[in-house]
Enzyme design. Structure first.
Site, PDB file in Angstrom:
ATOM      1  N   ASP A  12      43.666  88.490  52.103  1.00 16.42           N
ATOM      2  CA  ASP A  12      43.014  87.926  53.296  1.00 16.42           C
ATOM      3  C   ASP A  12      43.572  88.609  54.534  1.00 16.42           C
ATOM      4  O   ASP A  12      44.446  88.072  55.230  1.00 16.42           O
ATOM      5  CB  ASP A  12      43.223  86.413  53.338  1.00 16.42           C
ATOM      6  CG  ASP A  12      42.526  85.715  52.174  1.00 16.42           C
ATOM      7  OD1 ASP A  12      41.476  86.209  51.737  1.00 16.42           O
ATOM      8  OD2 ASP A  12      43.049  84.685  51.705  1.00 16.42           O
ATOM      9  N   LYS A  34      41.800  89.574  45.061  1.00 15.62           N
ATOM     10  CA  LYS A  34      40.590  88.965  45.602  1.00 15.62           C
ATOM     11  C   LYS A  34      40.266  89.567  46.965  1.00 15.62           C
ATOM     12  O   LYS A  34      41.124  89.607  47.855  1.00 15.62           O
ATOM     13  CB  LYS A  34      40.743  87.451  45.749  1.00 15.62           C
ATOM     14  CG  LYS A  34      39.494  86.761  46.301  1.00 15.62           C
ATOM     15  CD  LYS A  34      39.655  85.250  46.345  1.00 15.62           C
ATOM     16  CE  LYS A  34      40.385  84.749  47.563  1.00 15.62           C
ATOM     17  NZ  LYS A  34      39.561  84.828  48.799  1.00 15.62           N
ATOM     18  N   ASP A  61      34.832  87.720  46.566  1.00 12.54           N
ATOM     19  CA  ASP A  61      34.597  86.308  46.877  1.00 12.54           C
ATOM     20  C   ASP A  61      33.813  86.174  48.172  1.00 12.54           C
ATOM     21  O   ASP A  61      34.374  85.876  49.232  1.00 12.54           O
ATOM     22  CB  ASP A  61      35.951  85.591  46.974  1.00 12.54           C
ATOM     23  CG  ASP A  61      35.802  84.099  47.195  1.00 12.54           C
ATOM     24  OD1 ASP A  61      34.743  83.547  46.838  1.00 12.54           O
ATOM     25  OD2 ASP A  61      36.742  83.485  47.723  1.00 12.54           O
ATOM     26  N   LYS A  63      30.952  84.208  48.250  1.00 14.07           N
ATOM     27  CA  LYS A  63      30.293  82.893  48.196  1.00 14.07           C
ATOM     28  C   LYS A  63      28.826  83.005  48.609  1.00 14.07           C
ATOM     29  O   LYS A  63      28.369  82.364  49.559  1.00 14.07           O
ATOM     30  CB  LYS A  63      31.040  81.883  49.069  1.00 14.07           C
ATOM     31  CG  LYS A  63      32.489  81.660  48.647  1.00 14.07           C
ATOM     32  CD  LYS A  63      33.185  80.653  49.550  1.00 14.07           C
ATOM     33  CE  LYS A  63      34.617  80.403  49.112  1.00 14.07           C
ATOM     34  NZ  LYS A  63      35.506  81.568  49.320  1.00 14.07           N
ATOM     35  N   HIS A  65      25.089  82.571  49.237  1.00 15.45           N
ATOM     36  CA  HIS A  65      24.283  81.354  49.387  1.00 15.45           C
ATOM     37  C   HIS A  65      23.102  81.701  50.283  1.00 15.45           C
ATOM     38  O   HIS A  65      23.224  81.729  51.509  1.00 15.45           O
ATOM     39  CB  HIS A  65      25.142  80.245  50.006  1.00 15.45           C
ATOM     40  CG  HIS A  65      24.474  78.908  50.020  1.00 15.45           C
ATOM     41  ND1 HIS A  65      25.151  77.752  50.339  1.00 15.45           N
ATOM     42  CD2 HIS A  65      23.209  78.524  49.758  1.00 15.45           C
ATOM     43  CE1 HIS A  65      24.330  76.723  50.273  1.00 15.45           C
ATOM     44  NE2 HIS A  65      23.137  77.172  49.925  1.00 15.45           N
ATOM     45  N   ASP A  66      21.958  81.964  49.643  1.00 11.99           N
ATOM     46  CA  ASP A  66      20.777  82.382  50.399  1.00 11.99           C
ATOM     47  C   ASP A  66      19.568  82.132  49.502  1.00 11.99           C
ATOM     48  O   ASP A  66      19.697  81.497  48.453  1.00 11.99           O
ATOM     49  CB  ASP A  66      20.897  83.866  50.788  1.00 11.99           C
ATOM     50  CG  ASP A  66      20.187  84.199  52.094  1.00 11.99           C
ATOM     51  OD1 ASP A  66      19.009  83.804  52.251  1.00 11.99           O
ATOM     52  OD2 ASP A  66      20.799  84.856  52.956  1.00 11.99           O
ATOM     53  N   ILE A  67      18.423  82.633  49.898  1.00 15.80           N
ATOM     54  CA  ILE A  67      17.255  82.471  49.048  1.00 15.80           C
ATOM     55  C   ILE A  67      17.472  83.263  47.751  1.00 15.80           C
ATOM     56  O   ILE A  67      18.249  84.222  47.725  1.00 15.80           O
ATOM     57  CB  ILE A  67      15.960  82.902  49.763  1.00 15.80           C
ATOM     58  CG1 ILE A  67      15.988  84.396  50.080  1.00 15.80           C
ATOM     59  CG2 ILE A  67      15.746  82.081  51.029  1.00 15.80           C
ATOM     60  CD1 ILE A  67      14.664  84.921  50.616  1.00 15.80           C
ATOM     61  N   THR A 120      38.207  74.017  48.746  1.00 15.23           N
ATOM     62  CA  THR A 120      39.482  73.302  48.718  1.00 15.23           C
ATOM     63  C   THR A 120      39.871  72.746  50.081  1.00 15.23           C
ATOM     64  O   THR A 120      40.753  71.888  50.171  1.00 15.23           O
ATOM     65  CB  THR A 120      40.608  74.224  48.214  1.00 15.23           C
ATOM     66  OG1 THR A 120      40.607  75.431  48.983  1.00 15.23           O
ATOM     67  CG2 THR A 120      40.419  74.567  46.750  1.00 15.23           C
TER      68      THR A 120
END
Length: 236
Positions: A12, A34, A61, A63, A65-67, A120
Site C-alpha cells: 500500500d 498484494k 485487489d 475490488k 464493481h461495475d456493470i 474490514t
C-alpha cells in the site's frame, strides 16, 4: 502449506519505487504481494509485471464493481498480466459475478477470483447506514452464498467471520483474510481484526498484512515474526 504460502504482504504505497524498496527489504521471505488501488493507479500494470518477473505471486485487489460487461473486460485485462488473485465486489450482484467468472474461465491464464463480502473497516453502524440492517456476519454469509452460486469459490472476509464462512462453504473455499493485526498493533482504520494465528486457526487460507510490516522499523523482522506465528498455528 509452508508458512510463507499463507502470507500476502500488502504493498500500500503511492509509487512503485516505494513498493519495490519494501520488496527488496523483505528479501526472499515472501511469495505473495498484494497490489491495491492506490499503487495500481499510480504505477499501472507495470508493477504487476515487475513483481511477476521477480517470481512472486500477485494479488490484484481492485475490488471491481461495475456493470457486468465492464467488469468482464477488466477481468480479461488483468488476466493478461498473470495475476493469481483478482477481487470483485460480491455486492455487484449475480449477473456481474457470472460475467466475471465467465471472463476468468475463458482467459489463457485464468486468475482465481475472490469475491469481497464486507470490508474490514465496516462496523454494524456503518453497514446500517448503507441500508443493510443485518449484522456484518449475516451480510458476509449472504454475499458469500451469492458468489458461490455464480461459480466464485474464493471469498474475502474479516477475521471475525472466517470461522463461520469456513463452516458454511467448506474446505474447498479459498478464504483470504485482511484486517490482521498483532496483539501489540494499533487497529488503524480496521474495525474487525484478529491476530495471524487466530485467523488461521479459524480457517483462513491466506492472511493479508500491510502496515504491521510496511510501517515497522524493521520490516524483515516483522515479517519473520508473523511467519513464526503462522508456523506455530499450523503445528497446532
Amino acid at each position: 502449506m509452508p508458512a510463507r504460502d499463507h502470507l500476502i504482504v500488502a504493498l500500500d504505497f503511492p509509487t512503485a519505487v516505494d513498493a519495490l524498496v519494501l520488496v527488496d527489504r523483505l528479501e526472499d521471505q515472501i511469495l505473495w504481494y498484494k497490489v491495491g488501488l492506490e499503487l495500481y493507479l499510480a504505477a499501472g500494470p507495470s508493477i504487476v509485471e515487475s513483481l511477476r518477473s521477480r517470481g512472486f505471486n500477485v494479488f490484484v485487489d481492485l475490488k471491481l464493481h461495475d456493470i457486468p460487461n465492464t467488469v468482464a473486460g477488466a477481468v480479461r485485462s488483468l488476466s493478461t498480466l498473470g495475476a493469481s488473485f483478482v477481487t470483485v465486489h460480491a455486492a455487484g450482484g449475480r449477473p456481474m459475478l457470472l460475467a466475471a467468472a465467465e471472463a476468468a474461465a475463458q482467459s489463457t491464464h485464468p486468475p482465481q477470483l475472490l469475491a469481497v463480502t464486507v470490508l474490514t473497516s465496516i462496523d454494524p453502524q456503518t453497514l446500517a447506514e448503507t441500508g443493510v440492517l443485518d449484522s456484518p456476519a449475516g451480510q458476509v454469509l449472504r454475499l458469500g452464498a451469492l458468489a458461490h452460486a455464480a461459480g466464485i469459490n474464493g471469498l474475502v472476509c474479516s477475521p471475525q467471520e472466517v470461522a463461520q464462512v469456513r463452516k458454511t462453504f467448506g474446505p474447498e473455499s479459498t478464504l483470504v483474510v485482511p484486517g490482521i493485526r498483532l496483539a501489540t498493533s494499533a487497529p488503524d482504520d480496521q474495525s474487525r481484526t484478529a491476530t495471524p494465528s487466530a485467523a488461521l486457526a479459524d480457517g483462513a487460507s491466506y492472511i493479508v498484512v500491510g502496515r504491521p510490516i510496511s510501517q515497522s522499523a524493521n520490516p524483515a523482522q516483522a515479517a519473520a515474526n508473523i511467519l513464526d506465528q503462522i508456523a506455530s498455528a499450523d503445528e497446532q
